[in-house]
Design a protein around this motif. Sequence first.
Motif, PDB file in Angstrom:
ATOM      1  N   GLY A   1       0.785  -1.230   0.000  1.00 37.49           N
ATOM      2  CA  GLY A   1       0.000   0.000   0.000  1.00 37.49           C
ATOM      3  C   GLY A   1       0.815   1.276   0.000  1.00 37.49           C
ATOM      4  O   GLY A   1       0.265   2.362  -0.126  1.00 37.49           O
ATOM      5  N   LYS A   2       2.119   1.190   0.154  1.00 38.05           N
ATOM      6  CA  LYS A   2       2.945   2.399   0.173  1.00 38.05           C
ATOM      7  C   LYS A   2       4.161   2.195  -0.708  1.00 38.05           C
ATOM      8  O   LYS A   2       4.890   1.228  -0.543  1.00 38.05           O
ATOM      9  CB  LYS A   2       3.390   2.735   1.594  1.00 38.05           C
ATOM     10  N   ASP A   3       4.348   3.104  -1.653  1.00 38.58           N
ATOM     11  CA  ASP A   3       5.543   3.105  -2.490  1.00 38.58           C
ATOM     12  C   ASP A   3       6.365   4.334  -2.132  1.00 38.58           C
ATOM     13  O   ASP A   3       5.817   5.382  -1.763  1.00 38.58           O
ATOM     14  CB  ASP A   3       5.171   3.145  -3.973  1.00 38.58           C
ATOM     15  N   PHE A   4       7.681   4.210  -2.243  1.00 41.27           N
ATOM     16  CA  PHE A   4       8.598   5.275  -1.844  1.00 41.27           C
ATOM     17  C   PHE A   4       9.627   5.440  -2.945  1.00 41.27           C
ATOM     18  O   PHE A   4      10.329   4.497  -3.291  1.00 41.27           O
ATOM     19  CB  PHE A   4       9.275   4.882  -0.520  1.00 41.27           C
ATOM     20  N   LEU A   5       9.701   6.627  -3.521  1.00 42.55           N
ATOM     21  CA  LEU A   5      10.648   6.947  -4.588  1.00 42.55           C
ATOM     22  C   LEU A   5      11.591   8.034  -4.067  1.00 42.55           C
ATOM     23  O   LEU A   5      11.139   9.047  -3.537  1.00 42.55           O
ATOM     24  CB  LEU A   5       9.907   7.455  -5.824  1.00 42.55           C
ATOM     25  N   PHE A   6      12.894   7.828  -4.236  1.00 47.90           N
ATOM     26  CA  PHE A   6      13.879   8.742  -3.662  1.00 47.90           C
ATOM     27  C   PHE A   6      14.986   9.003  -4.676  1.00 47.90           C
ATOM     28  O   PHE A   6      15.448   8.091  -5.353  1.00 47.90           O
ATOM     29  CB  PHE A   6      14.444   8.121  -2.378  1.00 47.90           C
ATOM     30  N   ASN A   7      15.402  10.274  -4.764  1.00 50.34           N
ATOM     31  CA  ASN A   7      16.501  10.686  -5.623  1.00 50.34           C
ATOM     32  C   ASN A   7      17.583  11.283  -4.732  1.00 50.34           C
ATOM     33  O   ASN A   7      17.391  12.349  -4.153  1.00 50.34           O
ATOM     34  CB  ASN A   7      16.009  11.709  -6.648  1.00 50.34           C
ATOM     35  N   ARG A   8      18.696  10.567  -4.598  1.00 52.73           N
ATOM     36  CA  ARG A   8      19.730  11.067  -3.683  1.00 52.73           C
ATOM     37  C   ARG A   8      20.547  12.210  -4.275  1.00 52.73           C
ATOM     38  O   ARG A   8      21.323  12.839  -3.557  1.00 52.73           O
ATOM     39  CB  ARG A   8      20.618   9.943  -3.178  1.00 52.73           C
ATOM     40  N   LYS A   9      20.398  12.493  -5.571  1.00 52.10           N
ATOM     41  CA  LYS A   9      21.061  13.672  -6.136  1.00 52.10           C
ATOM     42  C   LYS A   9      20.305  14.941  -5.746  1.00 52.10           C
ATOM     43  O   LYS A   9      20.902  15.943  -5.380  1.00 52.10           O
ATOM     44  CB  LYS A   9      21.170  13.547  -7.654  1.00 52.10           C
ATOM     45  N   SER A  10      18.986  14.912  -5.843  1.00 55.28           N
ATOM     46  CA  SER A  10      18.182  16.086  -5.468  1.00 55.28           C
ATOM     47  C   SER A  10      17.792  16.051  -4.001  1.00 55.28           C
ATOM     48  O   SER A  10      17.326  17.058  -3.456  1.00 55.28           O
ATOM     49  CB  SER A  10      16.910  16.151  -6.322  1.00 55.28           C
ATOM     50  N   MET A  11      17.950  14.884  -3.358  1.00 54.39           N
ATOM     51  CA  MET A  11      17.559  14.655  -1.956  1.00 54.39           C
ATOM     52  C   MET A  11      16.055  14.884  -1.759  1.00 54.39           C
ATOM     53  O   MET A  11      15.609  15.338  -0.711  1.00 54.39           O
ATOM     54  CB  MET A  11      18.382  15.510  -0.997  1.00 54.39           C
ATOM     55  N   ARG A  12      15.273  14.537  -2.780  1.00 58.16           N
ATOM     56  CA  ARG A  12      13.811  14.642  -2.708  1.00 58.16           C
ATOM     57  C   ARG A  12      13.201  13.245  -2.775  1.00 58.16           C
ATOM     58  O   ARG A  12      13.781  12.333  -3.368  1.00 58.16           O
ATOM     59  CB  ARG A  12      13.274  15.456  -3.879  1.00 58.16           C
ATOM     60  N   PHE A  13      12.008  13.122  -2.182  1.00 56.54           N
ATOM     61  CA  PHE A  13      11.293  11.859  -2.273  1.00 56.54           C
ATOM     62  C   PHE A  13       9.823  12.116  -2.540  1.00 56.54           C
ATOM     63  O   PHE A  13       9.304  13.210  -2.336  1.00 56.54           O
ATOM     64  CB  PHE A  13      11.468  11.013  -0.999  1.00 56.54           C
ATOM     65  N   LEU A  14       9.170  11.068  -3.020  1.00 57.03           N
ATOM     66  CA  LEU A  14       7.736  11.069  -3.253  1.00 57.03           C
ATOM     67  C   LEU A  14       7.231   9.725  -2.737  1.00 57.03           C
ATOM     68  O   LEU A  14       7.851   8.693  -2.997  1.00 57.03           O
ATOM     69  CB  LEU A  14       7.444  11.210  -4.744  1.00 57.03           C
ATOM     70  N   THR A  15       6.160   9.739  -1.979  1.00 58.49           N
ATOM     71  CA  THR A  15       5.588   8.493  -1.499  1.00 58.49           C
ATOM     72  C   THR A  15       4.087   8.490  -1.768  1.00 58.49           C
ATOM     73  O   THR A  15       3.453   9.543  -1.749  1.00 58.49           O
ATOM     74  CB  THR A  15       5.897   8.258   0.002  1.00 58.49           C
ATOM     75  N   THR A  16       3.573   7.322  -2.092  1.00 58.51           N
ATOM     76  CA  THR A  16       2.144   7.191  -2.347  1.00 58.51           C
ATOM     77  C   THR A  16       1.558   6.149  -1.402  1.00 58.51           C
ATOM     78  O   THR A  16       2.201   5.142  -1.083  1.00 58.51           O
ATOM     79  CB  THR A  16       1.856   6.751  -3.796  1.00 58.51           C
ATOM     80  N   TYR A  17       0.344   6.413  -0.959  1.00 55.37           N
ATOM     81  CA  TYR A  17      -0.421   5.460  -0.161  1.00 55.37           C
ATOM     82  C   TYR A  17      -1.632   5.094  -1.000  1.00 55.37           C
ATOM     83  O   TYR A  17      -2.462   5.956  -1.313  1.00 55.37           O
ATOM     84  CB  TYR A  17      -0.833   6.088   1.175  1.00 55.37           C
ATOM     85  N   THR A  18      -1.716   3.836  -1.405  1.00 52.29           N
ATOM     86  CA  THR A  18      -2.711   3.438  -2.402  1.00 52.29           C
ATOM     87  C   THR A  18      -3.828   2.552  -1.851  1.00 52.29           C
ATOM     88  O   THR A  18      -4.565   1.938  -2.623  1.00 52.29           O
ATOM     89  CB  THR A  18      -2.021   2.703  -3.565  1.00 52.29           C
ATOM     90  N   VAL A  19      -3.969   2.485  -0.538  1.00 47.12           N
ATOM     91  CA  VAL A  19      -5.022   1.648   0.034  1.00 47.12           C
ATOM     92  C   VAL A  19      -6.329   2.442   0.084  1.00 47.12           C
ATOM     93  O   VAL A  19      -6.357   3.595   0.490  1.00 47.12           O
ATOM     94  CB  VAL A  19      -4.641   1.163   1.445  1.00 47.12           C
ATOM     95  N   GLY A  20      -7.390   1.795  -0.343  1.00 44.79           N
ATOM     96  CA  GLY A  20      -8.705   2.434  -0.356  1.00 44.79           C
ATOM     97  C   GLY A  20      -9.084   2.898  -1.742  1.00 44.79           C
ATOM     98  O   GLY A  20      -8.272   2.944  -2.664  1.00 44.79           O
ATOM     99  N   TYR A  21     -10.339   3.194  -1.924  1.00 47.66           N
ATOM    100  CA  TYR A  21     -10.957   3.655  -3.151  1.00 47.66           C
ATOM    101  C   TYR A  21     -11.005   2.589  -4.232  1.00 47.66           C
ATOM    102  O   TYR A  21     -12.049   2.071  -4.558  1.00 47.66           O
ATOM    103  CB  TYR A  21     -10.307   4.936  -3.682  1.00 47.66           C
ATOM    104  N   TRP A  22      -9.882   2.224  -4.802  1.00 45.18           N
ATOM    105  CA  TRP A  22      -9.861   1.312  -5.952  1.00 45.18           C
ATOM    106  C   TRP A  22      -9.951  -0.159  -5.553  1.00 45.18           C
ATOM    107  O   TRP A  22     -10.321  -0.997  -6.360  1.00 45.18           O
ATOM    108  CB  TRP A  22      -8.616   1.548  -6.806  1.00 45.18           C
TER     109      TRP A  22
END
Length: 148
Positions: free
Chosen positions: A98-119
Amino acid sequence: MNRVKSVFFTGIFLAFAASASAQSSYLCAEDMITGFSFDRGARQWKRAEFKAEAKYIVTRSTEPSRKWEVKETGSSFPVAICEKDFDDNGKLRCIGIGKDFLFNRKSMRFLTTYTVGYWNEDALRAIVPARSEGDDTPGMAIGRCTTL
Protein backbone atom coordinates in the motif's frame (compact mmCIF):
# COMPACT_ATOMS: atom_id res chain seq x y z
CA MET A 1 59.08 8.05 0.13
CA ASN A 2 56.74 10.74 1.49
CA ARG A 3 55.06 11.05 -1.89
CA VAL A 4 54.35 7.31 -1.98
CA LYS A 5 52.84 7.49 1.53
CA SER A 6 50.77 10.51 0.53
CA VAL A 7 49.38 8.77 -2.57
CA PHE A 8 48.72 5.61 -0.53
CA PHE A 9 46.83 7.45 2.25
CA THR A 10 44.91 9.55 -0.28
CA GLY A 11 43.83 6.34 -2.01
CA ILE A 12 42.73 4.79 1.28
CA PHE A 13 40.83 7.96 2.23
CA LEU A 14 39.03 8.05 -1.13
CA ALA A 15 38.12 4.36 -0.88
CA PHE A 16 36.81 4.90 2.66
CA ALA A 17 34.84 7.99 1.61
CA ALA A 18 33.26 6.13 -1.32
CA SER A 19 32.40 3.19 0.92
CA ALA A 20 30.95 5.48 3.60
CA SER A 21 28.91 7.34 1.00
CA ALA A 22 27.53 4.08 -0.41
CA GLN A 23 26.53 2.99 3.09
CA SER A 24 24.81 6.26 4.09
CA SER A 25 21.39 6.31 5.67
CA TYR A 26 18.85 9.04 5.06
CA LEU A 27 16.24 10.86 7.13
CA CYS A 28 13.31 11.99 5.00
CA ALA A 29 10.51 14.33 6.15
CA GLU A 30 7.25 15.12 4.39
CA ASP A 31 6.76 18.71 3.21
CA MET A 32 3.25 18.36 1.74
CA ILE A 33 0.65 15.65 1.40
CA THR A 34 -2.55 15.59 -0.60
CA GLY A 35 -5.07 12.93 -1.46
CA PHE A 36 -8.70 11.93 -1.25
CA SER A 37 -11.18 11.32 1.54
CA PHE A 38 -14.71 9.98 1.56
CA ASP A 39 -17.45 12.40 2.61
CA ARG A 40 -19.88 10.06 4.35
CA GLY A 41 -22.70 12.63 4.36
CA ALA A 42 -22.50 13.30 0.62
CA ARG A 43 -21.43 9.70 -0.05
CA GLN A 44 -18.68 10.76 -2.44
CA TRP A 45 -14.93 11.09 -2.62
CA LYS A 46 -13.35 14.55 -2.46
CA ARG A 47 -9.90 16.08 -2.64
CA ALA A 48 -8.27 16.41 0.74
CA GLU A 49 -5.21 18.01 2.27
CA PHE A 50 -3.48 16.24 5.13
CA LYS A 51 -0.95 17.31 7.72
CA ALA A 52 2.58 16.52 6.57
CA GLU A 53 4.18 14.91 9.58
CA ALA A 54 5.64 11.53 8.63
CA LYS A 55 9.38 11.01 8.74
CA TYR A 56 11.19 8.06 7.22
CA ILE A 57 14.57 6.43 7.67
CA VAL A 58 16.10 4.87 4.55
CA THR A 59 18.80 2.35 5.47
CA ARG A 60 20.71 -0.54 3.96
CA SER A 61 18.85 -3.78 4.50
CA THR A 62 20.30 -6.68 6.43
CA GLU A 63 18.11 -9.06 4.38
CA PRO A 64 20.02 -10.60 1.44
CA SER A 65 17.07 -10.23 -0.97
CA ARG A 66 16.77 -6.48 -0.33
CA LYS A 67 19.14 -3.57 -0.88
CA TRP A 68 17.40 -0.86 1.18
CA GLU A 69 14.48 -0.52 3.59
CA VAL A 70 12.22 2.42 4.40
CA LYS A 71 10.81 2.69 7.93
CA GLU A 72 8.72 5.37 9.57
CA THR A 73 10.59 6.86 12.51
CA GLY A 74 9.80 4.97 15.68
CA SER A 75 8.92 1.75 13.84
CA SER A 76 11.01 -1.36 13.28
CA PHE A 77 8.78 -2.65 10.46
CA PRO A 78 9.58 -1.46 6.92
CA VAL A 79 6.80 0.36 5.06
CA ALA A 80 8.64 -0.29 1.80
CA ILE A 81 11.54 -2.43 0.63
CA CYS A 82 13.93 -1.79 -2.21
CA GLU A 83 14.99 -4.88 -4.12
CA LYS A 84 17.46 -2.94 -6.28
CA ASP A 85 20.12 -0.39 -5.38
CA PHE A 86 20.25 3.23 -6.54
CA ASP A 87 20.47 3.47 -10.32
CA ASP A 88 23.14 5.45 -12.19
CA ASN A 89 21.00 8.60 -11.87
CA GLY A 90 20.74 8.31 -8.08
CA LYS A 91 17.15 7.07 -8.05
CA LEU A 92 15.76 4.42 -5.71
CA ARG A 93 12.33 2.73 -6.00
CA CYS A 94 10.88 0.95 -2.99
CA ILE A 95 7.61 -0.98 -2.87
CA GLY A 96 5.48 -1.76 0.16
CA ILE A 97 2.03 -3.04 1.01
CA GLY A 98 0.00 0.00 0.00
CA LYS A 99 2.94 2.40 0.17
CA ASP A 100 5.54 3.10 -2.49
CA PHE A 101 8.60 5.27 -1.84
CA LEU A 102 10.65 6.95 -4.59
CA PHE A 103 13.88 8.74 -3.66
CA ASN A 104 16.50 10.69 -5.62
CA ARG A 105 19.73 11.07 -3.68
CA LYS A 106 21.06 13.67 -6.14
CA SER A 107 18.18 16.09 -5.47
CA MET A 108 17.56 14.65 -1.96
CA ARG A 109 13.81 14.64 -2.71
CA PHE A 110 11.29 11.86 -2.27
CA LEU A 111 7.74 11.07 -3.25
CA THR A 112 5.59 8.49 -1.50
CA THR A 113 2.14 7.19 -2.35
CA TYR A 114 -0.42 5.46 -0.16
CA THR A 115 -2.71 3.44 -2.40
CA VAL A 116 -5.02 1.65 0.03
CA GLY A 117 -8.71 2.43 -0.36
CA TYR A 118 -10.96 3.65 -3.15
CA TRP A 119 -9.86 1.31 -5.95
CA ASN A 120 -9.58 -1.90 -3.91
CA GLU A 121 -12.48 -1.65 -1.44
CA ASP A 122 -13.96 -5.00 -2.52
CA ALA A 123 -10.73 -6.86 -1.77
CA LEU A 124 -10.38 -5.05 1.56
CA ARG A 125 -13.95 -5.95 2.57
CA ALA A 126 -13.18 -9.60 1.83
CA ILE A 127 -10.50 -9.38 4.55
CA VAL A 128 -12.39 -7.06 6.94
CA PRO A 129 -16.15 -7.47 6.34
CA ALA A 130 -17.09 -4.61 8.71
CA ARG A 131 -15.00 -2.18 6.69
CA SER A 132 -16.74 0.91 5.31
CA GLU A 133 -15.91 2.90 2.21
CA GLY A 134 -13.54 5.69 3.14
CA ASP A 135 -11.81 3.86 6.00
CA ASP A 136 -8.57 4.55 4.14
CA THR A 137 -7.60 7.72 2.34
CA PRO A 138 -5.29 7.39 -0.68
CA GLY A 139 -2.66 10.08 -0.87
CA MET A 140 0.68 11.29 -2.14
CA ALA A 141 3.39 13.12 -0.23
CA ILE A 142 6.54 14.94 -1.26
CA GLY A 143 9.47 15.84 0.91
CA ARG A 144 13.20 16.19 1.36
CA CYS A 145 15.92 14.02 2.83
CA THR A 146 19.21 14.53 4.63
CA THR A 147 22.12 12.16 5.01
CA LEU A 148 22.57 10.63 8.45
